[in-house]
Design an enzyme around this catalytic site. Structure first.
Site, short mmCIF file in Angstrom:
data_model
loop_
_atom_site.label_atom_id
_atom_site.label_comp_id
_atom_site.label_asym_id
_atom_site.label_seq_id
_atom_site.Cartn_x
_atom_site.Cartn_y
_atom_site.Cartn_z
N ASP A 21 43.88 -33.35 62.32
CA ASP A 21 44.32 -32.77 61.04
C ASP A 21 43.33 -31.75 60.48
OD1 ASP A 21 42.34 -34.59 60.50
OD2 ASP A 21 43.39 -35.61 58.88
N ARG A 23 32.32 -44.95 54.85
CA ARG A 23 32.89 -44.06 53.82
C ARG A 23 32.12 -44.31 52.53
NH1 ARG A 23 37.78 -42.01 56.16
NH2 ARG A 23 38.68 -43.49 57.61
N ASP A 50 43.40 -37.84 64.22
CA ASP A 50 44.66 -37.29 63.69
C ASP A 50 44.91 -35.82 64.01
OD1 ASP A 50 45.05 -39.75 62.61
OD2 ASP A 50 44.82 -39.16 60.51
N ASP A 66 37.69 -33.87 57.39
CA ASP A 66 37.48 -32.90 56.32
C ASP A 66 36.60 -33.44 55.19
OD1 ASP A 66 39.46 -34.62 55.53
OD2 ASP A 66 40.78 -33.08 54.70
N GLY A 103 36.48 -41.97 59.61
CA GLY A 103 37.02 -42.87 60.64
C GLY A 103 36.41 -42.55 61.99
N THR A 131 38.04 -36.77 64.69
CA THR A 131 39.06 -37.59 64.02
C THR A 131 40.31 -37.59 64.90
OG1 THR A 131 40.50 -37.74 62.06
CG2 THR A 131 39.68 -35.56 62.59
P1 ATP Z 1 38.90 -39.11 58.63
O1 ATP Z 1 39.72 -37.92 58.97
O2 ATP Z 1 38.68 -40.01 59.76
O3 ATP Z 1 39.36 -39.83 57.38
P2 ATP Z 1 36.89 -37.91 57.01
O4 ATP Z 1 35.56 -37.30 57.30
O5 ATP Z 1 37.91 -37.02 56.35
O6 ATP Z 1 37.42 -38.55 58.34
P3 ATP Z 1 36.44 -39.31 54.51
O7 ATP Z 1 36.31 -40.76 54.22
O8 ATP Z 1 37.41 -38.51 53.75
O9 ATP Z 1 36.69 -39.21 56.10
O10 ATP Z 1 35.01 -38.62 54.32
C1 ATP Z 1 33.87 -39.15 54.95
C2 ATP Z 1 32.74 -39.18 53.98
O11 ATP Z 1 32.38 -37.85 53.61
C3 ATP Z 1 33.04 -39.87 52.66
O12 ATP Z 1 32.96 -41.27 52.75
C4 ATP Z 1 31.95 -39.29 51.78
O13 ATP Z 1 30.72 -39.94 52.02
C5 ATP Z 1 31.86 -37.85 52.29
N1 ATP Z 1 32.65 -36.99 51.40
C6 ATP Z 1 33.99 -36.96 51.25
N2 ATP Z 1 34.38 -36.07 50.30
C7 ATP Z 1 33.21 -35.52 49.82
C8 ATP Z 1 32.91 -34.53 48.83
N3 ATP Z 1 33.86 -33.92 48.10
N4 ATP Z 1 31.61 -34.20 48.64
C9 ATP Z 1 30.63 -34.81 49.37
N5 ATP Z 1 30.86 -35.74 50.31
C10 ATP Z 1 32.12 -36.11 50.54
#
Ligand code: ATP
Length: 322
Positions: free
Chosen positions: A132, A75, A130, A106, A14, A128
């Site tokens: 978090d 994503r 949140d 994360d 996000g 992010t």
């Molecule tokens: P937010 O807190 O805003 O949701 P985020 O980074 O946690 O941010 P995610 O959609 O969970 O958002 O992860 C972002 C991208 O990271 C995913 O779309 C994917 O491309 C990559 N990703 C997530 N999990 C994995 C994983 N286990 N291994 C490799 N890449 C990953």
């Protein structure tokens, strides 16, 4: 100093206000070290699609004050798959890029770890709203989101006062109630409910009835998303108590807007530090801040860390918020 020639940067997950300030810091800091800098557009999706383009100093002009991310974000759950991630590694190698900085949450950190395990020197920056991520006290975007929420709740207070209403306000923070806590306390909300506090609707109704007995004529209840259906709660309050009630879902408004000065400074410091760490040969780590000091944590450890949440139980702010 490790030998670093070319560095790439992406934003993922996000978006969050302040991501642009972090991009700017990474680009300018890397250029000042004599590195070539590349933008990866649309997160890990752009990495595997080879949407990678060279940047210069002017690529990041006039962005420190802008919300969103000039690089775009996406994503791509498939990036967890080794074969998919390898395409990204190959694209980086083709261009001779040795290092990558990824800004996100994360999930983004898990992508960083994967690239690190495939031999790309890679660092994560927490972006992010949140808040978090446990390996930093503050994530980029959190402060701006809180400011946005407080501004909205202040406005709702005005109209609630005029109409003797109970306002039920949903804010973001599905797994982390920091936005609700900070915005609720700062706006003098009467009740703050988060995933950490738990939710007992009967207790909420009792709280409202007691407030009525005490002749309160306006109530503000701040709740994080996914805890309950706020429209249904407002409807119940309206039906069963003397309060008129409305639900307001702040939603994605919290993700936009110009970053606060706090977020711009935080983003600049974290971006700068990420480049320094890559120059020192660090990889598979994420940057954060504790007690105003920059910290660097191995990602496996960061993903295991438990967040030190502000508050563990339901908060009646008229009594004590400590
Ligand atoms: P937010 O807190 O805003 O949701 P985020 O980074 O946690 O941010 P995610 O959609 O969970 O958002 O992860 C972002 C991208 O990271 C995913 O779309 C994917 O491309 C990559 N990703 C997530 N999990 C994995 C994983 N286990 N291994 C490799 N890449 C990953």
């Amino acid at each position: 100093m490790a030998k670093v020639n070319k560095i790439a940067i992406l934003t993922s997950g996000g978006d969050a206000p302040g991501m642009n300030a972090a991009i700017r810091a990474v680009v300018r800091s890397a250029l000042s070290h004599g590195l070539e800098v590349y933008a990866v557009y649309e997160g890990y999706a752009g990495l595997i699609e080879n949407n990678i383009h060279k940047m210069d100093r002017s690529s990041v002009s006039n962005i420190i004050n802008r919300g969103g991310t000039i690089l775009g974000t996406a994503r791509l759950p498939e990036f967890a798959d080794d074969e998919v991630a390898m395409k990204g590694v190959e694209n980086l190698k083709k261009l001779g890029i040795d290092c990558l900085v990824a800004i996100g949450g994360d999930g983004t950190y898990r992508g960083v770890l994967k690239l690190h395990n495939f031999g790309i020197n890679c660092i994560g920056i927490p972006g992010t709203i949140d808040n978090d991520i446990a390996s930093t006290e503050f994530t980029i975007g959190f402060d701006t989101a809180v400011n946005t929420a407080v501004d909205a709740i202040d406005k709702l207070r005005d109209t609630c006062n005029s109409h003797h209403r109970c306002s039920v306000i949903e804010v973001m923070g599905r797994y982390c109630g920091d936005i609700a806590y900070a915005a609720g306390v700062a706006s003098g909300a009467d009740l703050i409910i988060t995933s950490e506090t738990g939710y007992d609707e009967e207790e909420v109704m009792k709280f409202i009835e007691k407030a009525q007995e005490e002749n309160k004529h306006r109530l503000l209840i701040v709740i994080t998303e996914k805890v309950t259906n706020v429209a249904a709660l407002a409807n119940r309050i309206k039906t069963e108590t003397g309060f008129d009630s409305r639900a307001t879902i702040l939603g994605h408004i919290q993700r936009g807007g110009n970053p606060s000065p706090f977020d711009r400074v935080l983003a600049t410091r974290l971006g700068d530090a990420a480049v320094d760490k890559l120059m020192e040969g660090e990889s598979g780590v994420c940057i954060g801040v504790f007690n105003n000091e920059i910290v660097c944590t191995p990602i496996p450890e960061a993903l295991e860390m438990k967040k030190n949440i502000f508050r563990k139980y339901a908060i009646d702010t008229n009594n004590s918020v400590r």
